[in-house]
Design a protein around this motif. Structure first.
Motif, PDB file in Angstrom:
ATOM      1  N   THR A   1      -0.771  -7.560   3.094  1.00  0.00           N
ATOM      2  CA  THR A   1       0.488  -7.007   2.594  1.00  0.00           C
ATOM      3  C   THR A   1       0.379  -5.500   2.689  1.00  0.00           C
ATOM      4  O   THR A   1      -0.711  -4.934   2.533  1.00  0.00           O
ATOM      5  N   GLN A   2       1.480  -4.866   2.966  1.00  0.00           N
ATOM      6  CA  GLN A   2       1.463  -3.417   3.058  1.00  0.00           C
ATOM      7  C   GLN A   2       2.859  -2.885   2.790  1.00  0.00           C
ATOM      8  O   GLN A   2       3.851  -3.494   3.183  1.00  0.00           O
ATOM      9  N   LYS A   3       2.919  -1.742   2.128  1.00  0.00           N
ATOM     10  CA  LYS A   3       4.199  -1.073   1.895  1.00  0.00           C
ATOM     11  C   LYS A   3       4.417  -0.094   3.033  1.00  0.00           C
ATOM     12  O   LYS A   3       3.539   0.704   3.358  1.00  0.00           O
ATOM     13  N   LEU A   4       5.579  -0.190   3.647  1.00  0.00           N
ATOM     14  CA  LEU A   4       5.908   0.678   4.779  1.00  0.00           C
ATOM     15  C   LEU A   4       7.087   1.568   4.421  1.00  0.00           C
ATOM     16  O   LEU A   4       7.818   1.309   3.466  1.00  0.00           O
ATOM     17  N   VAL A   5       7.276   2.599   5.217  1.00  0.00           N
ATOM     18  CA  VAL A   5       8.419   3.487   5.075  1.00  0.00           C
ATOM     19  C   VAL A   5       9.394   3.172   6.198  1.00  0.00           C
ATOM     20  O   VAL A   5       8.988   3.037   7.353  1.00  0.00           O
ATOM     21  N   ALA A   6      10.666   3.043   5.850  1.00  0.00           N
ATOM     22  CA  ALA A   6      11.676   2.744   6.863  1.00  0.00           C
ATOM     23  C   ALA A   6      11.789   3.879   7.863  1.00  0.00           C
ATOM     24  O   ALA A   6      11.531   5.045   7.543  1.00  0.00           O
TER      25      ALA A   6
END
Length: 102
Positions: free
Chosen positions: A63-68
């Motif tokens: 899982t990873q948080k990305l920036v649009a």
């Protein structure tokens, strides 16, 4: 006869419809080996994008948080060979890309 055309207006698209149309993601290369680049496009720059990687068996691999609207390099060298599903979600938007790990 009466003319009905003068009073008719085309229904306007709401802002929500526009966001739906513009949310998407790409993964390159695919098939993947050592790493891939995830590129998420969205009209919404503020809401974080969550990426989840699931194996074909449904096990969560990453899982990873990305920036649009940015490209993110994701390591995949430790994944076992096979098919994976990479899910991107942002608010109510969701898209899934099937990738093959060599």
């Amino acid at each position: 006869g009466e003319d009905f055309s003068s009073g008719t207006q085309q229904p306007e698209f709401s802002a929500a419809d526009e966001v739906i149309k513009s949310f998407g993601a790409t993964i390159n290369p695919n098939p993947v080996s050592q790493y891939f680049v995830a590129n998420v496009t969205s009209a919404d720059n503020n809401t974080p994008v969550m990426m989840r990687v699931l194996s074909a068996a449904g096990r969560m691999v990453a899982t990873q948080k990305l920036v649009a609207n940015s490209q993110q390099r994701i390591q995949s060298d430790r994944w076992q060979q096979g098919v994976y599903f990479v899910e991107f979600t942002q608010g109510r938007e969701r898209t899934v890309i099937k990738v093959v790990k060599l």
